[in-house]
Motif scaffolding. Sequence first.
Motif, PDB file in Angstrom:
ATOM      1  N   PHE A 262       0.823  -1.212   0.000  1.00 39.88           N
ATOM      2  CA  PHE A 262       0.000   0.000   0.000  1.00 39.88           C
ATOM      3  C   PHE A 262       0.858   1.264   0.000  1.00 39.88           C
ATOM      4  CE2 PHE A 262      -1.930   3.378   2.634  1.00 39.88           C
ATOM      5  CZ  PHE A 262      -2.998   3.719   1.819  1.00 39.88           C
ATOM      6  N   ALA A 263       1.885   1.284   0.837  1.00 33.86           N
ATOM      7  CA  ALA A 263       2.741   2.472   0.927  1.00 33.86           C
ATOM      8  C   ALA A 263       3.401   2.782  -0.410  1.00 33.86           C
ATOM      9  CB  ALA A 263       3.799   2.276   2.011  1.00 33.86           C
ATOM     10  N   THR A 264       3.775   1.736  -1.145  1.00 32.97           N
ATOM     11  CA  THR A 264       4.378   1.943  -2.456  1.00 32.97           C
ATOM     12  C   THR A 264       3.365   2.543  -3.417  1.00 32.97           C
ATOM     13  OG1 THR A 264       5.880   0.081  -2.108  1.00 32.97           O
ATOM     14  CG2 THR A 264       5.556   0.808  -4.369  1.00 32.97           C
ATOM     15  N   LYS A 265       2.162   1.996  -3.462  1.00 30.54           N
ATOM     16  CA  LYS A 265       1.117   2.551  -4.324  1.00 30.54           C
ATOM     17  C   LYS A 265       0.829   4.010  -3.958  1.00 30.54           C
ATOM     18  CE  LYS A 265      -0.292  -1.151  -6.730  1.00 30.54           C
ATOM     19  NZ  LYS A 265      -0.225  -1.235  -8.200  1.00 30.54           N
ATOM     20  N   ALA A 266       0.812   4.290  -2.660  1.00 29.19           N
ATOM     21  CA  ALA A 266       0.450   5.635  -2.195  1.00 29.19           C
ATOM     22  C   ALA A 266       1.453   6.689  -2.645  1.00 29.19           C
ATOM     23  CB  ALA A 266       0.330   5.637  -0.673  1.00 29.19           C
ATOM     24  N   GLU A 267       2.681   6.283  -2.968  1.00 30.51           N
ATOM     25  CA  GLU A 267       3.674   7.250  -3.437  1.00 30.51           C
ATOM     26  C   GLU A 267       3.225   7.965  -4.704  1.00 30.51           C
ATOM     27  OE1 GLU A 267       7.742   6.017  -3.755  1.00 30.51           O
ATOM     28  OE2 GLU A 267       7.543   4.626  -2.068  1.00 30.51           O
ATOM     29  N   LEU A 268       2.369   7.308  -5.503  1.00 31.42           N
ATOM     30  CA  LEU A 268       1.893   7.946  -6.734  1.00 31.42           C
ATOM     31  C   LEU A 268       1.029   9.159  -6.433  1.00 31.42           C
ATOM     32  CD1 LEU A 268       1.744   7.781  -9.853  1.00 31.42           C
ATOM     33  CD2 LEU A 268      -0.282   6.336  -9.587  1.00 31.42           C
ATOM     34  N   PHE A 269       0.419   9.192  -5.248  1.00 27.01           N
ATOM     35  CA  PHE A 269      -0.557  10.227  -4.916  1.00 27.01           C
ATOM     36  C   PHE A 269       0.085  11.314  -4.059  1.00 27.01           C
ATOM     37  CE2 PHE A 269      -2.535   6.311  -6.014  1.00 27.01           C
ATOM     38  CZ  PHE A 269      -3.563   6.685  -6.879  1.00 27.01           C
ATOM     39  N   THR A 270       1.229  11.775  -4.516  1.00 24.83           N
ATOM     40  CA  THR A 270       1.987  12.836  -3.858  1.00 24.83           C
ATOM     41  C   THR A 270       2.275  13.934  -4.868  1.00 24.83           C
ATOM     42  OG1 THR A 270       4.082  11.716  -4.359  1.00 24.83           O
ATOM     43  CG2 THR A 270       3.060  11.206  -2.238  1.00 24.83           C
ATOM     44  N   VAL A 281     -13.082   4.003  -3.563  1.00 23.03           N
ATOM     45  CA  VAL A 281     -13.100   3.756  -2.115  1.00 23.03           C
ATOM     46  C   VAL A 281     -13.948   2.544  -1.753  1.00 23.03           C
ATOM     47  CG1 VAL A 281     -12.575   6.145  -1.498  1.00 23.03           C
ATOM     48  CG2 VAL A 281     -14.966   5.455  -1.814  1.00 23.03           C
ATOM     49  N   ASP A 282     -13.998   1.567  -2.651  1.00 24.47           N
ATOM     50  CA  ASP A 282     -14.774   0.356  -2.377  1.00 24.47           C
ATOM     51  C   ASP A 282     -14.105  -0.544  -1.353  1.00 24.47           C
ATOM     52  OD1 ASP A 282     -16.752   1.090  -4.133  1.00 24.47           O
ATOM     53  OD2 ASP A 282     -15.992  -0.104  -5.802  1.00 24.47           O
ATOM     54  N   ASP A 283     -12.787  -0.408  -1.160  1.00 23.26           N
ATOM     55  CA  ASP A 283     -12.120  -1.228  -0.156  1.00 23.26           C
ATOM     56  C   ASP A 283     -11.433  -0.344   0.883  1.00 23.26           C
ATOM     57  OD1 ASP A 283      -9.646  -0.369  -1.228  1.00 23.26           O
ATOM     58  OD2 ASP A 283      -9.403  -2.159  -2.444  1.00 23.26           O
ATOM     59  N   GLU A 284     -10.974  -0.983   1.945  1.00 22.63           N
ATOM     60  CA  GLU A 284     -10.335  -0.255   3.047  1.00 22.63           C
ATOM     61  C   GLU A 284      -9.116   0.534   2.567  1.00 22.63           C
ATOM     62  OE1 GLU A 284      -7.418  -1.339   6.827  1.00 22.63           O
ATOM     63  OE2 GLU A 284      -8.566  -2.918   5.829  1.00 22.63           O
ATOM     64  N   TRP A 285      -8.363  -0.044   1.644  1.00 24.23           N
ATOM     65  CA  TRP A 285      -7.139   0.608   1.172  1.00 24.23           C
ATOM     66  C   TRP A 285      -7.456   1.882   0.410  1.00 24.23           C
ATOM     67  CZ3 TRP A 285      -3.265  -1.449   3.650  1.00 24.23           C
ATOM     68  CH2 TRP A 285      -3.300  -2.799   4.002  1.00 24.23           C
ATOM     69  N   GLY A 286      -8.515   1.851  -0.380  1.00 31.96           N
ATOM     70  CA  GLY A 286      -8.919   3.052  -1.104  1.00 31.96           C
ATOM     71  C   GLY A 286      -9.367   4.149  -0.160  1.00 31.96           C
ATOM     72  N   ARG A 287     -10.113   3.770   0.876  1.00 33.44           N
ATOM     73  CA  ARG A 287     -10.565   4.775   1.837  1.00 33.44           C
ATOM     74  C   ARG A 287      -9.372   5.374   2.585  1.00 33.44           C
ATOM     75  NH1 ARG A 287     -14.667   0.865   1.909  1.00 33.44           N
ATOM     76  NH2 ARG A 287     -13.825  -0.309   3.687  1.00 33.44           N
ATOM     77  N   ARG A 288      -8.393   4.539   2.933  1.00 33.09           N
ATOM     78  CA  ARG A 288      -7.184   5.066   3.580  1.00 33.09           C
ATOM     79  C   ARG A 288      -6.428   6.009   2.647  1.00 33.09           C
ATOM     80  NH1 ARG A 288      -3.569   0.430   6.199  1.00 33.09           N
ATOM     81  NH2 ARG A 288      -2.134   2.209   6.164  1.00 33.09           N
ATOM     82  N   LEU A 289      -6.319   5.619   1.400  1.00 34.72           N
ATOM     83  CA  LEU A 289      -5.586   6.443   0.439  1.00 34.72           C
ATOM     84  C   LEU A 289      -6.269   7.785   0.243  1.00 34.72           C
ATOM     85  CD1 LEU A 289      -3.296   6.748  -1.612  1.00 34.72           C
ATOM     86  CD2 LEU A 289      -4.766   5.624  -3.301  1.00 34.72           C
ATOM     87  N   ALA A 290      -7.593   7.768   0.132  1.00 32.51           N
ATOM     88  CA  ALA A 290      -8.331   9.019  -0.067  1.00 32.51           C
ATOM     89  C   ALA A 290      -8.094   9.978   1.098  1.00 32.51           C
ATOM     90  CB  ALA A 290      -9.820   8.730  -0.225  1.00 32.51           C
ATOM     91  N   GLY A 291      -7.933   9.425   2.299  1.00 36.68           N
ATOM     92  CA  GLY A 291      -7.723  10.277   3.467  1.00 36.68           C
ATOM     93  C   GLY A 291      -6.298  10.738   3.667  1.00 36.68           C
ATOM     94  N   SER A 292      -5.345  10.078   3.011  1.00 41.34           N
ATOM     95  CA  SER A 292      -3.943  10.400   3.256  1.00 41.34           C
ATOM     96  C   SER A 292      -3.210  10.982   2.057  1.00 41.34           C
ATOM     97  CB  SER A 292      -3.197   9.136   3.713  1.00 41.34           C
ATOM     98  OG  SER A 292      -3.223   8.140   2.696  1.00 41.34           O
ATOM     99  N   ALA A 293      -3.828  10.982   0.883  1.00 41.83           N
ATOM    100  CA  ALA A 293      -3.149  11.457  -0.324  1.00 41.83           C
ATOM    101  C   ALA A 293      -2.725  12.910  -0.175  1.00 41.83           C
ATOM    102  CB  ALA A 293      -4.056  11.296  -1.542  1.00 41.83           C
ATOM    103  N   GLY A 294      -1.587  13.236  -0.770  1.00 39.83           N
ATOM    104  CA  GLY A 294      -1.060  14.590  -0.675  1.00 39.83           C
ATOM    105  C   GLY A 294      -1.491  15.502  -1.785  1.00 39.83           C
ATOM    106  N   VAL A 295      -2.458  15.058  -2.621  1.00 40.42           N
ATOM    107  CA  VAL A 295      -2.970  15.872  -3.726  1.00 40.42           C
ATOM    108  C   VAL A 295      -4.488  15.914  -3.632  1.00 40.42           C
ATOM    109  CG1 VAL A 295      -1.018  15.297  -5.226  1.00 40.42           C
ATOM    110  CG2 VAL A 295      -3.070  13.852  -5.262  1.00 40.42           C
TER     111      VAL A 295
END
Length: 553
Positions: A262-270, A281-295
Amino acid sequence: MSEFNASDRRPAPQEAAPQGAAPQGPDSQARFRPSAVEAVRLESIGDAVGVVIPGASADVAVTGISLNSRTVEPGDLYVALPGAVRHGADFAAQAVEAGAAAVLTDDAGARLLALSSETAVPVLVVDAPRNVVGPLSAMIYRSGQDAAPQLFGVTGTNGKTTTTYFITSLLRSLGKRTGLIGTIEILAGGDPIPSLLTTPESPEVHGLLALMGEKELDAAAMEVSSHAISYQRVDGVLFDVAGFTNLTQDHLDLHHTMEDYFATKAELFTPARARRAVVTVDDEWGRRLAGSAGVPVTTLSTSRANPADWTVTETAPRGLGTEFTLSGPGGTVLTVHTGLPGSFNVANAALAVVMVLAAGVDAATLQAALDAGDPFTVAVPGRMQLVSEQPAAVVDFAHNTDALARALEAVRSPEPGSRLIVVFGATGQRDQGKRPAMGAIAARLADTVIITDDDPHDEDAAAIRADVLAGAREAQEREKLPCTVLEVFPRDTAIQRAVELARPHDTILVAGRGHEVWQEVKGVNLALDDRVELRSALTARGFNVLQDDRIES
């Protein structure tokens, strides 16, 4: 040999050569760069990596960059990286003979060059050369200039390929000239270029973007795998819109844990990699990403259970596919259709729509494009690709637990008495933990399970099959499942067996390899295309097969 040194940068993982890849010659590699590049002085490159270039070497002209001595062109900067078996410096002489203007390497590479022979070109030494390849590629090819196409990047475990094809098809319906970089092929104008990696190395990525700019393409869609981020293949690339599909267990041979994946994927959203994002946001990872993305993030859900900016609110079968309603901010409603089966293709189509909206296309214009054509019924090679209708025979790339479950559920016929036959295996030297789980899923969701070989690579094929079989048979016995479980190999024989067992109203799913045309066994590439084998077996039994349609280039 002229040698210059630079200060340390953060360490980067070193990448082995891709396994199971078919050979690709210099002629095709040359199509990964523009026809003309304005030269960059070596002094400017030295400044960028913290190396002082003295004397006449400062004026050396660099017009390209390559990590592969076999693809070097005159004027290139050859980057010699440490590899799994050999160091790139071992091939510097070939690179210089091909016309390399300079070499960039690390201390180990510099020592190899010093021990071998005098190098007649300047050698720049940095502690971690891979860290600078992306920014240097962008600098040399000027891929981020105004002429570059609008860029869409899609990441996630499943759905990347189909979503990029959907984006490309939708943009074409809007009158845009488009490019594509992905697992199956690369389109930059002209004929498709077969793809060896989900995302090419950064010199090729930046060369392709510059080529697309040179050809005056309006937009491009790119698959961005976790390997691409880990191995820095997209360094120096700034996506206009980044999209996220989902995250399920896969590639744990590289990432080891889902958190690291997940952390590796999340690097794209910076901010360094994307301007804005659309996150499912259909899964837990998407909901986490939406809340933590830097863009800035626009959220998407295929269920009212997960509140989002855009939501799939109604679905109805239409042919093999689905018609659905996409509801968004301010009461905006879009009607969308995909001709590809499965709820996951609803998610893929919805993501494509919202990403194009996020890029600045207004809803009315987009709806007009959807109404005028049928952009999401485009054939995606090896992704839910229908080969025949009676029996229904489908080839899909599903190669992990989640994708296999979704594919099996998608192709299950509601017709009474129809059976579902699945042919699949597991890849060698990859995440071994998913093998029994895939076997169990197949046993639960199919009537006949035929376990065979995928790409064994250097692992024993029988041992891989045994892992998958163990999961299938354990689930069969523990849950009293009525399915039949068979072990049939090699793969072409397994496909033939599935067709022999099939009746006209049954369904055959051949899963795992999709579009791939080579099977890698003990370092040898064997020609094997599931679609070809399936068509041949069906024809031999007297069944009719469909034409192999592909997205137009």
